[in-house]
Scaffold this motif. Structure first.
Motif, PDB file in Angstrom:
ATOM      1  N   UNK A  11      25.310  -2.373 -11.557  1.00 21.05           N
ATOM      2  CA  UNK A  11      24.902  -1.319 -10.624  1.00 21.05           C
ATOM      3  C   UNK A  11      25.877  -0.145 -10.706  1.00 21.05           C
ATOM      4  N   UNK A  12      25.520   1.015 -10.106  1.00 17.30           N
ATOM      5  CA  UNK A  12      26.375   2.211 -10.228  1.00 17.30           C
ATOM      6  C   UNK A  12      27.837   1.980  -9.813  1.00 17.30           C
ATOM      7  N   UNK A  22      34.290  -6.223 -18.596  1.00 17.43           N
ATOM      8  CA  UNK A  22      34.585  -7.561 -18.055  1.00 17.43           C
ATOM      9  C   UNK A  22      33.308  -8.361 -17.814  1.00 17.43           C
ATOM     10  N   UNK A  23      32.268  -7.686 -17.322  1.00 15.49           N
ATOM     11  CA  UNK A  23      31.012  -8.385 -17.025  1.00 15.49           C
ATOM     12  C   UNK A  23      30.326  -8.810 -18.314  1.00 15.49           C
ATOM     13  N   UNK A  38      21.387  -0.878 -22.486  1.00 23.12           N
ATOM     14  CA  UNK A  38      21.435   0.592 -22.424  1.00 23.12           C
ATOM     15  C   UNK A  38      22.025   1.072 -21.097  1.00 23.12           C
ATOM     16  N   UNK A  39      22.630   2.263 -21.151  1.00 20.81           N
ATOM     17  CA  UNK A  39      23.136   2.938 -19.951  1.00 20.81           C
ATOM     18  C   UNK A  39      22.053   3.902 -19.493  1.00 20.81           C
ATOM     19  N   UNK A  72      23.325   3.001 -14.429  1.00 22.14           N
ATOM     20  CA  UNK A  72      23.406   1.536 -14.423  1.00 22.14           C
ATOM     21  C   UNK A  72      23.408   1.058 -15.879  1.00 22.14           C
ATOM     22  N   UNK A  73      23.951  -0.141 -16.106  1.00 23.02           N
ATOM     23  CA  UNK A  73      23.875  -0.756 -17.431  1.00 23.02           C
ATOM     24  C   UNK A  73      22.791  -1.834 -17.384  1.00 23.02           C
ATOM     25  N   UNK A  74      21.711  -1.586 -18.112  1.00 24.81           N
ATOM     26  CA  UNK A  74      20.577  -2.508 -18.163  1.00 24.81           C
ATOM     27  C   UNK A  74      20.737  -3.408 -19.373  1.00 24.81           C
ATOM     28  N   UNK A  75      20.588  -4.735 -19.160  1.00 28.65           N
ATOM     29  CA  UNK A  75      20.818  -5.687 -20.256  1.00 28.65           C
ATOM     30  C   UNK A  75      19.816  -6.825 -20.188  1.00 28.65           C
TER      31      UNK A  75
END
Ligand code: DAT
Ligand code: MG
Length: 150
Positions: A11-12, A22-23, A38-39, A72-75
Motif C-alpha cells: 500500500x502507499x 523487505x516485503x 508493477x508500481x 502501490x506495488x502490485x504483485x
C-alpha cells in the motif's frame, strides 16, 4: 496446489516507508515465485472495484483516499497454498492483533495504515489478479521448483 496464485499489494504507506524490498524478500525467501510486478498510481474508481465488498462500511471513503494517496506495488506470487500462506505472512487486519514475525506485526500499528494487502480466498485472488493485471502474468520456468516442492 503448487500453482496457486495470490494478489499481494504494498500500500502507499509501505512504499513511502521504504518497505518494498523487505516485503518482496520475505515472499522470495519463503519460496514463492514472482509472476507479475508493477508500481502503479491507482485511481479511486479502480480502488472502489478492488474493495467493492467493503462499500458501505464507515471506513470505506477513508480507505479509498488512503489507497489513492500514492503509488502501490502490485504483485502476483505463486506457490503451494499461496493465498492462505500469504495471509499468514501478512498477519491480522489489525496490526495490533498481528503476531511479531508477520509483516503487519513487524511494521505497522494502525488498521488504517496496515501497509499491505493480500487476497483472502482463491476466488478473490483470481478476481484481483484480473483487475490489476488485465495484461496477464508472466510464464517462466523456475530453476528452484524441484528444490522447493516434492
Ligand atoms: P484485510 O486487508 O486484512 O483483508 P479487510 O479486507 O476486511 O481486511 O479490509 C480491507 C482494509 O480496510 C484493511 O486492510 C484496512 C481497512 N479496514 C478494515 N477494517 C477497518 C476498520 N475497522 N477501520 C479502519 N480501516 C479498516
Ligand atoms: Mg481483504
Amino acid at each position: 496446489s503448487t500453482t496457486e496464485r495470490t494478489y499481494i499489494m504494498i500500500k502507499p504507506d509501505g512504499v513511502q516507508r521504504g518497505l518494498v524490498g523487505k516485503i518482496i524478500q520475505r515472499f522470495e525467501e519463503r519460496g514463492f515465485k514472482l509472476i507479475a510486478l508493477k508500481l502503479v498510481q491507482s485511481t479511486e474508481e479502480h480502488l472502489e472495484k478492488h474493495y467493492a465488498d467493503l462499500k458501505g462500511k464507515p471506513f470505506f471513503p477513508g480507505l479509498i483516499k488512503y489507497m489513492a494517496s500514492g503509488p502501490v506495488v502490485a504483485m502476483v506470487w505463486q506457490g503451494l497454498d499461496a493465498v492462505k500462506t500469504g495471509r499468514v505472512m501478512l498477519g491480522a487486519t489489525n496490526p495490533l492483533a498481528s503476531p511479531i514475525g508477520s509483516i503487519r506485526g513487524d511494521y505497522a500499528l494502525a488498521v488504517g495504515r496496515n501497509i499491505i494487502h493480500g487476497s483472502d480466498s482463491v476466488e478473490s485472488a483470481e478476481k484481483e489478479i484480473a483487475l490489476w493485471f488485465p495484461e496477464g502474468t508472466v510464464q517462466y520456468a523456475s530453476a528452484l521448483e524441484s528444490w522447493i516442492f516434492e
